[in-house]
Design an enzyme around this catalytic site. Structure first.
Site, short mmCIF file in Angstrom:
data_model
loop_
_atom_site.label_atom_id
_atom_site.label_comp_id
_atom_site.label_asym_id
_atom_site.label_seq_id
_atom_site.Cartn_x
_atom_site.Cartn_y
_atom_site.Cartn_z
N ASP A 224 40.44 -3.81 4.75
CA ASP A 224 39.90 -5.00 5.40
C ASP A 224 38.54 -5.38 4.80
O ASP A 224 38.29 -6.55 4.50
CB ASP A 224 39.79 -4.76 6.91
CG ASP A 224 39.23 -5.98 7.63
OD1 ASP A 224 39.95 -6.99 7.72
OD2 ASP A 224 38.07 -5.92 8.09
N LYS A 228 37.45 -8.68 2.40
CA LYS A 228 36.31 -9.56 2.68
C LYS A 228 35.38 -9.65 1.47
O LYS A 228 34.88 -10.73 1.13
CB LYS A 228 35.56 -9.07 3.92
CG LYS A 228 36.38 -9.29 5.20
CD LYS A 228 35.81 -8.55 6.38
CE LYS A 228 36.61 -8.83 7.64
NZ LYS A 228 36.31 -7.92 8.75
P1 NHO Z 1 47.92 -10.03 16.55
O1 NHO Z 1 47.36 -9.92 17.93
O2 NHO Z 1 48.80 -8.97 16.04
O3 NHO Z 1 48.72 -11.42 16.49
C1 NHO Z 1 49.50 -11.81 15.41
C2 NHO Z 1 50.38 -12.99 15.85
O4 NHO Z 1 51.08 -13.50 14.71
C3 NHO Z 1 51.46 -12.64 16.87
O5 NHO Z 1 51.60 -13.70 17.79
C4 NHO Z 1 52.73 -12.51 16.03
O6 NHO Z 1 53.91 -12.77 16.76
C5 NHO Z 1 52.48 -13.60 15.02
N1 NHO Z 1 53.20 -13.47 13.74
C6 NHO Z 1 53.13 -12.44 12.87
N2 NHO Z 1 53.92 -12.70 11.79
C7 NHO Z 1 54.45 -13.92 11.99
C8 NHO Z 1 55.33 -14.74 11.25
N3 NHO Z 1 55.82 -14.37 10.06
N4 NHO Z 1 55.66 -15.96 11.77
C9 NHO Z 1 55.19 -16.36 12.96
N5 NHO Z 1 54.34 -15.62 13.71
C10 NHO Z 1 53.99 -14.42 13.23
O7 NHO Z 1 46.75 -10.23 15.46
P2 NHO Z 1 45.29 -10.86 15.70
O8 NHO Z 1 44.31 -9.83 16.03
O9 NHO Z 1 45.42 -12.04 16.60
O10 NHO Z 1 44.95 -11.37 14.22
C11 NHO Z 1 45.51 -12.56 13.74
C12 NHO Z 1 44.91 -12.89 12.38
O11 NHO Z 1 43.50 -13.03 12.52
C13 NHO Z 1 45.13 -11.77 11.32
O12 NHO Z 1 45.33 -12.37 10.06
C14 NHO Z 1 43.80 -11.05 11.31
O13 NHO Z 1 43.51 -10.46 10.07
C15 NHO Z 1 42.86 -12.22 11.56
N6 NHO Z 1 41.58 -11.82 12.05
C16 NHO Z 1 41.46 -11.13 13.23
C17 NHO Z 1 40.21 -10.67 13.62
C18 NHO Z 1 40.09 -9.94 14.93
O14 NHO Z 1 38.99 -9.63 15.39
N7 NHO Z 1 41.20 -9.63 15.61
C19 NHO Z 1 39.12 -10.93 12.74
C20 NHO Z 1 39.28 -11.72 11.61
C21 NHO Z 1 40.51 -12.16 11.28
O15 NHO Z 1 36.78 -11.08 12.46
C22 NHO Z 1 37.83 -10.26 12.84
C23 NHO Z 1 37.96 -9.08 11.92
O16 NHO Z 1 37.64 -9.17 10.74
C24 NHO Z 1 38.63 -7.94 12.49
C25 NHO Z 1 38.63 -6.72 11.55
N8 NHO Z 1 39.71 -5.86 11.94
C26 NHO Z 1 37.32 -5.99 11.72
O17 NHO Z 1 36.28 -6.48 11.23
O18 NHO Z 1 37.35 -4.89 12.38
#
Ligand code: NHO
Length: 365
Positions: A224, A228
């Protein structure tokens, strides 16, 4: 005059996506000058849309999707459908899907703008990066990904502005992972308050708080952070080939590299507790604390990711919770970098970056 109309498609309604939809509902009520018409919403196994593009009620979209959604169409069909929408279309990708990321050029070439927190497209191979931005140009579509680094904090917009106003970035360093920040802030706190929490228990908690990637191994293996840095390095002008083209320290024990899924991994992680305890104690003996950091040195083109020891007074050591800290050293800023610090993970702040991008795209379309 009648409000500007925009069609919105939302793919992914998990931790970030569901919050984004509620922020979209807020926006729809508070921005009467634009009419945001939701025409497509989907999760991994369900989709909701109408062939005549009639509007989906935003307030109830997620629950309606869950109760009445049907098997989603293949990506080329989604593109076809959206390309036929009556207004300009913005596709919001809240998944971590590699397949969707790889089809961004096809969306963009058909004039569909993209907003996403998904890092895969911008940190995949360099060719995909080039294809995305040239497709955006030819399709007259926009692509924004603020939340791919630093969640809702203005990291991508800042580096873009530094570069586009003629500054020269010389070095970028900091804590880029909310998960890693949280883990080490809990595991090796600066004030020795006798925190004896086990490494594996803290990892479980980070997952429960929604900080981790859908599979927490993507955080612990350093990927991750590597993603970034790849994104920031490219924006600063370094054509980094991929997140595996520089050294990245993984915190995944060898034995657990190939376990079937994230849940099994979390269950077995306690086998690694002793090793982490050793690292923490060794740092403590030297009067330091362990943190997980990344850096890019533009002159030497060196990028690296891994654990380092810090003096307890160092800004990196004093972070709290899931905070990120990102410092940009540039010609203009001289010896004192431009530093941005704040929450770096979690649904609320990550969705904010996505919604902020939506506002920018709406104004520019
Ligand atoms: P979830 O909760 O697993 O949700 C994923 C969703 O996508 C689900 O609804 C699933 O059904 C759907 N899905 C997956 N594949 C699909 C497909 N082929 N077609 C249709 N739907 C599909 O994941 P999150 O947590 O909501 O994350 C979603 C996106 O946001 C990911 O790309 C993740 O990398 C990005 N993101 C999340 C965070 C966070 O805090 N949760 C952050 C940034 C980006 O700033 C955060 C960060 O960098 C977190 C990082 N882990 C850290 O710094 O610790």
């Amino acid at each position: 005059s009648s409000p500007k109309q925009v069609n919105i498609a939302v793919i992914g309604t998990g931790g970030v996506g569901a919050v984004f939809v509620s922020q979209l509902a807020w926006l729809a009520k508070h921005r009467p000058s634009v009419h945001l018409s939701l025409c497509y919403i989907a999760m991994i196994d369900k989709a909701l849309y109408h062939p005549d593009y009639s509007e989906i009620d935003i307030d109830t979209a997620v629950s309606t999707l869950e109760s009445t959604g049907r098997a989603p169409p293949a990506i080329p069909e989604i593109i076809e459908y959206l390309a036929g929408a009556p207004h300009k279309v913005i596709m919001v990708d809240n998944t971590s899907s590699g397949a969707i990321a790889e089809s961004y050029p096809q969306f963009l070439a058909r004039g569909i703008s993209i907003i996403t927190p998904n890092k895969k497209a911008f940190s995949g191979n360099y060719k995909l990066w080039q294809d995305i931005f040239s497709a955006a140009e030819s399709g007259q579509a926009l692509v924004f990904h603020e939340s791919s680094v630093g969640a809702g904090m203005p990291i991508i917009s800042t580096i873009k502005e530094l570069v586009q106003t003629g500054d020269e970035v010389t070095r970028i360093e900091g804590v880029f992972s909310g998960t890693m920040s949280f883990l080490f802030n809990c595991f090796a706190p600066i004030s020795n308050t006798g925190s004896n929490a086990k490494w594996s228990d803290i990892v479980k908690q980070a997952k429960e708080l929604g900080y981790t990637e859908p599979d927490p191994r993507d955080d612990l293996n350093g990927l991750d952070v590597a993603r970034k840095l790849t994104i920031l390095g490219r924006l600063a002008g370094l054509p980094i080939e991929s997140p595996s083209s520089f050294p990245v320290e993984s915190l995944i024990p060898k034995e657990l590299e190939n376990v079937a899924n994230g849940n099994e991994f979390i269950q077995r992680l306690n086998e690694f507790d002793d090793e982490m305890e050793k690292e923490k104690n060794a740092a403590e003996k030297a009067g330091k604390v362990v943190r997980f950091v990344g850096s890019i040195d533009m002159a030497s083109k060196q990028v690296k990711v891994g654990m380092e020891w810090f003096d307890p007074m160092h800004p990196i050591a004093t972070l709290k919770g899931s905070d990120n800290i990102i410092s940009f050293f540039t010609k203009r800023y001289g010896a004192m970098p431009l530093t941005i610090r704040g929450a770096g993970a979690g649904g609320d702040v990550t969705a904010m970056g996505v919604t902020g991008d939506l506002l920018k795209v709406i104004t520019q379309l």
